[in-house]
Design an enzyme around this catalytic site. Structure first.
Site: not given
Ligand code: SF4
Length: 365
Positions: A112, A125, A132, A136, A139, A236, A355
């Site tokens: 994305e 962005c 990933c 997290c 997310c 973060s 995201c």
């Protein structure tokens, strides 16, 4: 199927281009690659600059559009390179001007990227990986782990795709590498892409307008500080003590906040630029006045900006939005402690602009 609020259907889904072969490189994949190719074709080296100008400044969508290049050169470029190795699987537009692209990669993976409009700013962005590995817990991008790094060409192609959404009178002004993936886990491919983005013959975006986000990987922060400390670094945090942070950002277990903050300080020394710390505010989890007090103490007297991001719920995840009252109390504690803080609300919430959300919806459909 997409939910009804996921965007303007009229904008959706260009059919995938026929040629998506991974073996045909993106025209911007490696700077030297095109130069060597031009030499083999008996073409002068300055043609590379002309081609980049067509891509970035004149926004050519095909090699045939590059009308001041010799016809046989255009034919050769079309045979040996791709401008588009992705196809647009979904294009959504929100009322606030935010536009989001779900791109299908040559191997069927999806990523994305987002265009945000704010006054004169045209911020993009972009993603750096498919999935990933940081995990997290709140997310959508990290739910299935990391699948692969994006190539330099795929990172740059997101910029070209988003730039195509702008009228000729507007240009991209800012880049945030905050989409899917941990950017510092893919520095080998990200740094050459950002070098092209800031090159006056590329997008010409000042490195001061490029933000690289990270959960805080100390060795990679040190590498960035050594190689190019001009970028704005956003770390973060999401929690100010290790136990809670490890629960929210599992990779913290092997790093720890002391090391994250020490690496952030070293980056600040190298760059001389104020650091940004991101803090997603999760209702009932990390949003108490005590949490805010711990954050203020952790930051101490650092030259820092804290971006507080009230959480938007994600389908399939248990976390919830913080109440208005808890948000205000959290901010009050930080402000009274002298912390420079701003609230960043997610733009384009109606098109699932957090995201990883759109990709996940697509996969569930
Ligand atoms: S928030 Fe960022 S670092 Fe964490 S899992 Fe999602 S994409 Fe990865």
């Amino acid at each position: 199927m997409y939910p009804a609020d996921s965007g303007d259907a009229s904008l959706a889904a260009a059919p995938p281009p026929a040629a998506q072969g991974a073996t045909v490189p993106h025209i911007l994949e490696q700077d030297g690659h095109l130069g060597a190719w031009l030499e083999r074709q008996g073409q002068p080296a300055w043609r590379a600059r002309a081609i980049r100008r067509w891509l970035f400044e004149r926004r050519a969508a095909t090699f045939a559009d590059m009308t001041d290049l010799p016809k046989d050169l255009r034919t050769g470029l079309d045979r040996d390179f791709r401008i588009w190795t992705t196809s647009i699987a979904r294009h959504s537009k929100a009322d606030d001007g935010t536009e989001k692209l779900l791109l299908a990669l040559h191997d069927g993976q999806r990523i994305e990227c987002v265009l945000l409009r704010d006054g004169d700013r045209r911020t993009v962005c972009i993603s750096s990986q498919v999935g990933c590995a940081m995990g997290c817990v709140f997310c959508a991008s990290g739910l299935d782990g990391v699948i692969r790094n994006l190539t330099t060409g795929e990172i740059l192609e997101q910029l070209l795709r988003l730039q195509q959404l702008l009228p000729a009178t507007e240009r991209l002004s800012h880049i945030v590498v905050m989409g899917m993936g941990e950017p510092l886990a893919n520095l080998d491919r990200l740094l050459p892409a950002l070098a092209v983005a800031q090159d006056p013959e590329g997008l010409g975006i000042s490195q001061r307008r490029i933000t690289v986000s990270t959960v805080g990987l100390p060795a990679a922060i040190d590498r960035l500080a050594a190689e190019n400390p001009g970028y704005h670094l956003a770390v973060s945090l999401h929690a100010a003590e290790d136990q809670l942070r490890t629960r929210l950002v599992p990779v913290n277990k092997s790093i720890g906040l002391v090391e994250v903050m020490a690496a952030a300080d070293r980056y600040w020394e190298a760059s001389g630029r104020r650091l940004t710390f991101e803090y997603v505010l999760l209702g009932g989890v990390n949003d108490s006045p005590e949490d805010a007090g711990r954050l203020a103490r952790l930051l101490g007297r650092r030259a820092a900006l804290v971006n507080v991001i009230p959480y938007n719920s994600v389908a399939g995840l248990e976390w919830r939005e913080p109440s208005k009252g808890s948000q205000e109390r959290f901010l009050d504690v930080l402000r009274q402690a002298g912390v420079n803080v701003q609230v960043r609300r997610r733009k384009g919430a109606r098109i699932d602009a957090a995201c990883g959300q759109l990709r996940r919806l697509e996969r569930q459909a």
